[in-house]
Structures are given as C-alpha cells and as structure tokens.
Design a protein around this motif. Structure first.
Motif, PDB file in Angstrom:
ATOM      1  N   LEU A  95      -9.915  33.168  10.596  1.00 19.51           N
ATOM      2  CA  LEU A  95      -8.562  33.879   9.643  1.00 19.51           C
ATOM      3  C   LEU A  95      -8.259  32.853   8.740  1.00 19.51           C
ATOM      4  O   LEU A  95      -7.926  31.562   9.013  1.00 19.51           O
ATOM      5  N   ARG A  96      -8.329  33.221   7.442  1.00 21.32           N
ATOM      6  CA  ARG A  96      -7.797  32.409   6.455  1.00 21.32           C
ATOM      7  C   ARG A  96      -6.623  32.748   5.645  1.00 21.32           C
ATOM      8  O   ARG A  96      -6.307  34.072   5.528  1.00 21.32           O
ATOM      9  N   ALA A  97      -5.647  31.680   5.451  1.00 23.82           N
ATOM     10  CA  ALA A  97      -4.468  31.682   4.843  1.00 23.82           C
ATOM     11  C   ALA A  97      -4.208  31.191   3.513  1.00 23.82           C
ATOM     12  O   ALA A  97      -4.836  30.080   3.384  1.00 23.82           O
ATOM     13  N   ILE A  98      -4.106  31.732   2.383  1.00 27.28           N
ATOM     14  CA  ILE A  98      -3.977  31.810   1.141  1.00 27.28           C
ATOM     15  C   ILE A  98      -2.504  31.443   0.512  1.00 27.28           C
ATOM     16  O   ILE A  98      -1.915  32.443   0.720  1.00 27.28           O
ATOM     17  N   GLU A  99      -2.063  30.553   0.077  1.00 34.70           N
ATOM     18  CA  GLU A  99      -0.902  30.443  -0.433  1.00 34.70           C
ATOM     19  C   GLU A  99      -1.064  30.871  -2.064  1.00 34.70           C
ATOM     20  O   GLU A  99      -1.490  30.347  -2.892  1.00 34.70           O
ATOM     21  N   SER A 100       0.006  31.945  -2.342  1.00 38.35           N
ATOM     22  CA  SER A 100       0.398  32.442  -3.544  1.00 38.35           C
ATOM     23  C   SER A 100       1.683  31.840  -4.270  1.00 38.35           C
ATOM     24  O   SER A 100       2.289  31.274  -3.692  1.00 38.35           O
ATOM     25  N   SER A 101       2.145  32.483  -5.233  1.00 30.94           N
ATOM     26  CA  SER A 101       2.996  32.177  -5.906  1.00 30.94           C
ATOM     27  C   SER A 101       4.544  32.516  -5.174  1.00 30.94           C
ATOM     28  O   SER A 101       5.398  31.535  -4.952  1.00 30.94           O
ATOM     29  N   ASN A 102       4.429  33.622  -4.371  1.00 34.75           N
ATOM     30  CA  ASN A 102       5.694  34.062  -3.656  1.00 34.75           C
ATOM     31  C   ASN A 102       5.345  34.511  -2.122  1.00 34.75           C
ATOM     32  O   ASN A 102       6.183  35.057  -1.563  1.00 34.75           O
ATOM     33  N   ASP A 103       4.056  34.248  -2.012  1.00 31.52           N
ATOM     34  CA  ASP A 103       3.878  34.842  -0.456  1.00 31.52           C
ATOM     35  C   ASP A 103       2.701  33.990   0.093  1.00 31.52           C
ATOM     36  O   ASP A 103       1.976  33.390  -0.771  1.00 31.52           O
ATOM     37  N   VAL A 104       2.365  34.484   1.122  1.00 33.00           N
ATOM     38  CA  VAL A 104       0.936  34.015   1.916  1.00 33.00           C
ATOM     39  C   VAL A 104       0.097  35.153   2.163  1.00 33.00           C
ATOM     40  O   VAL A 104       0.489  36.099   2.619  1.00 33.00           O
ATOM     41  N   ILE A 105      -1.196  35.175   1.592  1.00 38.28           N
ATOM     42  CA  ILE A 105      -2.167  36.153   1.869  1.00 38.28           C
ATOM     43  C   ILE A 105      -3.097  35.917   2.864  1.00 38.28           C
ATOM     44  O   ILE A 105      -3.691  34.749   2.921  1.00 38.28           O
ATOM     45  N   TYR A 106      -3.541  36.808   3.771  1.00 39.54           N
ATOM     46  CA  TYR A 106      -4.265  36.468   4.875  1.00 39.54           C
ATOM     47  C   TYR A 106      -5.657  37.333   4.594  1.00 39.54           C
ATOM     48  O   TYR A 106      -5.730  38.432   4.341  1.00 39.54           O
ATOM     49  N   ASP A 107      -6.723  36.773   5.039  1.00 32.64           N
ATOM     50  CA  ASP A 107      -8.068  37.608   5.017  1.00 32.64           C
ATOM     51  C   ASP A 107      -9.165  37.112   6.312  1.00 32.64           C
ATOM     52  O   ASP A 107      -8.780  35.832   6.761  1.00 32.64           O
ATOM     53  N   VAL A 108      -9.915  38.053   6.635  1.00 31.06           N
ATOM     54  CA  VAL A 108     -10.827  37.466   7.837  1.00 31.06           C
ATOM     55  C   VAL A 108     -12.048  37.074   7.156  1.00 31.06           C
ATOM     56  O   VAL A 108     -12.788  38.191   6.414  1.00 31.06           O
ATOM     57  N   LEU A 109     -12.525  36.131   7.461  1.00 32.37           N
ATOM     58  CA  LEU A 109     -13.981  35.582   6.953  1.00 32.37           C
ATOM     59  C   LEU A 109     -15.130  36.094   7.693  1.00 32.37           C
ATOM     60  O   LEU A 109     -15.047  35.870   9.004  1.00 32.37           O
ATOM     61  N   ASP A 110     -16.040  36.795   6.996  1.00 29.52           N
ATOM     62  CA  ASP A 110     -17.206  37.227   7.826  1.00 29.52           C
ATOM     63  C   ASP A 110     -18.253  36.260   7.563  1.00 29.52           C
ATOM     64  O   ASP A 110     -18.208  35.091   7.266  1.00 29.52           O
ATOM     65  N   GLY A 111     -19.379  36.617   8.393  1.00 30.68           N
ATOM     66  CA  GLY A 111     -20.593  35.754   8.298  1.00 30.68           C
ATOM     67  C   GLY A 111     -21.217  35.201   6.932  1.00 30.68           C
ATOM     68  O   GLY A 111     -21.974  34.231   7.096  1.00 30.68           O
ATOM     69  N   ASP A 112     -20.892  35.811   6.069  1.00 31.46           N
ATOM     70  CA  ASP A 112     -21.404  35.543   4.778  1.00 31.46           C
ATOM     71  C   ASP A 112     -21.084  34.203   4.044  1.00 31.46           C
ATOM     72  O   ASP A 112     -21.188  33.945   3.032  1.00 31.46           O
ATOM     73  N   ILE A 113     -19.656  33.960   4.544  1.00 29.20           N
ATOM     74  CA  ILE A 113     -18.933  33.014   3.853  1.00 29.20           C
ATOM     75  C   ILE A 113     -18.924  31.736   4.822  1.00 29.20           C
ATOM     76  O   ILE A 113     -18.530  31.917   5.904  1.00 29.20           O
ATOM     77  N   ASP A 114     -19.352  30.629   4.028  1.00 33.34           N
ATOM     78  CA  ASP A 114     -19.542  29.536   4.850  1.00 33.34           C
ATOM     79  C   ASP A 114     -18.347  28.643   4.679  1.00 33.34           C
ATOM     80  O   ASP A 114     -18.052  28.164   3.578  1.00 33.34           O
ATOM     81  N   PHE A 115     -17.957  28.001   5.758  1.00 32.54           N
ATOM     82  CA  PHE A 115     -16.773  27.258   5.836  1.00 32.54           C
ATOM     83  C   PHE A 115     -16.681  26.313   7.060  1.00 32.54           C
ATOM     84  O   PHE A 115     -17.605  26.689   7.993  1.00 32.54           O
ATOM     85  N   LYS A 116     -16.211  25.391   6.957  1.00 33.90           N
ATOM     86  CA  LYS A 116     -16.242  24.399   8.129  1.00 33.90           C
ATOM     87  C   LYS A 116     -14.944  24.625   9.077  1.00 33.90           C
ATOM     88  O   LYS A 116     -15.165  24.710  10.290  1.00 33.90           O
ATOM     89  N   ARG A 117     -13.750  24.661   8.389  1.00 37.82           N
ATOM     90  CA  ARG A 117     -12.685  24.941   9.528  1.00 37.82           C
ATOM     91  C   ARG A 117     -11.650  25.823   8.647  1.00 37.82           C
ATOM     92  O   ARG A 117     -11.097  25.625   7.472  1.00 37.82           O
ATOM     93  N   SER A 118     -11.049  26.400   9.596  1.00 39.54           N
ATOM     94  CA  SER A 118      -9.762  27.152   9.058  1.00 39.54           C
ATOM     95  C   SER A 118      -8.606  27.252  10.112  1.00 39.54           C
ATOM     96  O   SER A 118      -9.183  27.704  11.517  1.00 39.54           O
ATOM     97  N   LYS A 119      -7.599  26.617  10.040  1.00 39.67           N
ATOM     98  CA  LYS A 119      -6.739  26.433  11.589  1.00 39.67           C
ATOM     99  C   LYS A 119      -5.247  26.807  10.990  1.00 39.67           C
ATOM    100  O   LYS A 119      -4.801  26.568   9.734  1.00 39.67           O
ATOM    101  N   VAL A 120      -4.444  27.083  11.838  1.00 40.78           N
ATOM    102  CA  VAL A 120      -3.022  26.855  12.102  1.00 40.78           C
ATOM    103  C   VAL A 120      -2.796  25.700  12.995  1.00 40.78           C
ATOM    104  O   VAL A 120      -3.066  25.387  14.005  1.00 40.78           O
ATOM    105  N   GLU A 121      -1.804  24.906  12.444  1.00 39.61           N
ATOM    106  CA  GLU A 121      -1.213  23.832  13.235  1.00 39.61           C
ATOM    107  C   GLU A 121       0.247  23.853  13.331  1.00 39.61           C
ATOM    108  O   GLU A 121       0.947  24.044  12.448  1.00 39.61           O
ATOM    109  N   THR A 122       0.754  23.477  14.620  1.00 39.42           N
ATOM    110  CA  THR A 122       2.153  23.577  14.791  1.00 39.42           C
ATOM    111  C   THR A 122       2.727  22.252  15.678  1.00 39.42           C
ATOM    112  O   THR A 122       1.846  21.805  16.448  1.00 39.42           O
ATOM    113  N   HIS A 123       3.775  21.994  14.993  1.00 37.30           N
ATOM    114  CA  HIS A 123       4.299  21.081  15.713  1.00 37.30           C
ATOM    115  C   HIS A 123       5.824  21.317  16.133  1.00 37.30           C
ATOM    116  O   HIS A 123       6.692  21.901  15.448  1.00 37.30           O
TER     117      HIS A 123
END
Length: 229
Positions: A95-123
């Motif tokens: 699940l990828r989160a992308i920051e836009s000007s006034n919002d956050v957009i989410y999409d689900v990455l399928d197997g055709d998109i190569d990436f190393k990490r996508s994470k949510v971190e909480t403290h």
C-alpha cells in the motif's frame, strides 16, 4: 534493524544477570510489589486488509516502559497494574501513500511495479492497564504470570515512507489515527513472556480510502516481553 542490535544485547545481558541473582540471599518482604520495567519486541500483522493489499518485508515493533503494581489480595498474587511506555511500530505492505498539495492519495502496487519498501511507521506514548495474576512469593523472582487488560496509545509521530530504485520519499501522515487502543495478553514464566496486542480501532482514520473503499486495517502484534523488577 541493525541499529537496535546493541539495545537487544544490552537488555538481554541485563535480564540474564538479574535472573541469576541467588534467591538464598534475598530476605522476603510480605508487602512486596511487582513494580516492573518492561521491554518487548513484536512481529506486526495487519488484519482486515483491503483487496490486493499484502504485507512485505519484516513488520516489527519495539516497546519499553514501566508498570506500577497494585495488589488487591492478601497473598499479593492478584493485582492491578497501570503504567507508561513508548512504542515504535513499522508496517510494511504494498500500500503506497503519496502526499499531494491538500491530501494523501493511496494506491495498491501490483506485481508489475518494482519497489523496495512501502511502510507506515508509528511512534506512540502508551498507558497500559492490566489485571494481573501470578503465583509469586516474597522470596522468588521465578513464577508464572498472566497479565491481561487494555492499552491506550497516542501517536506522537506517524510517517509514511516509500523506497524504490527510481527514488524515495517520506512524510508525516496525518491520516494515521492519533488515539489507538486495544486488548493485551501477556503470559509466561520468569523472564520470557509471550505478548499479544489486538487493536480495537483502525490504524487509519475512518475517512481514508483506497480504490473507493475504506482502509480499515487493524494491527495485531505478537512477540516477547521481558519484565525487570
């Protein structure tokens, strides 16, 4: 994770050394308390994931804090506990989160998109409330325990991060739910104890969507917790 290895080794040595103290040299106090520092490590699962969302990499959590013991019977084997602690959690998925000007957009990455990490971190700053049973005595540090209850947390820092060969970005994500709470269950003997946390509310706010559906994921954390008197 490598930066946490010295921390694990230090606390492992501390716990082992403490556990080896001879009980023969200890004079029992019938008014003893099980006030305890705790440290723990967990593997983090995401329940109720949206369609096509899957976990990747090692989702982990680290926690530490202090719990005040309040016995409620004469033998001091039943007690209440209240504490304060700090908890850091990472959740890796596609699940990828992308920051836009006034919002956050989410999409689900399928197997055709190569990436190393996508994470949510909480403290989180946390307040554990526990009902505690143990077969302890005034002269023994080795006993069975069952500690169960609620844990309330406030997210003091929430971040989304994405890493790929073409670049990476991270930002503080206000869509992460600030106030979080869940059920806890700790069971074990002496030093090593199993720890479970089941969230009762979602990781994200209620109005956060992906592909037109709500992101209603709830964390489940399973691991080990160590108590130090």
């Amino acid at each position: 994770m490598r930066c946490f290895v010295p921390l694990y080794l230090f606390f492992g040595f501390l716990v082992s050394a403490y556990a080896q103290v001879s009980e023969d040299t200890f004079i029992g106090d019938t008014n003893y308390l099980e006030d305890q520092f705790y440290i723990g490590i967990t593997y983090n699962f995401l329940l109720d994931k949206p369609v096509d969302v899957s976990q990747r990499n090692l989702s982990y959590g680290l926690q530490a804090g202090f719990i005040k013991d309040i016995p409620i019977n004469a033998d001091r084997t039943v007690a209440l506990g209240i504490g304060i602690g700090y908890n850091v959690n990472s959740y890796y998925s596609n699940l990828r989160a992308i920051e836009s000007s006034n919002d956050v957009i989410y999409d689900v990455l399928d197997g055709d998109i190569d990436f190393k990490r996508s994470k949510v971190e909480t403290h989180l700053v946390e307040v554990p409330l526990e009902f505690r049973w143990r077969n302890s005595t005034a002269t023994s540090y080795k006993f069975w325990r069952v500690y169960t209850g609620l844990r309330f947390g406030y997210v003091v820092g929430g971040r989304s991060k994405f890493v790929s060969d073409s670049g990476n970005f991270s930002f503080y994500n206000d869509d992460i739910r600030r106030f979080q709470y869940g059920l806890t269950f700790n069971f074990g003997y002496n030093t090593f104890n199993i720890h479970l946390y089941y969230a009762l509310n979602n990781l994200f706010n209620d109005d956060v969507l992906v592909n037109g559906g709500e992101i209603s994921m709830k964390p489940l954390r399973i691991g080990l917790i160590f108590y130090i008197l």
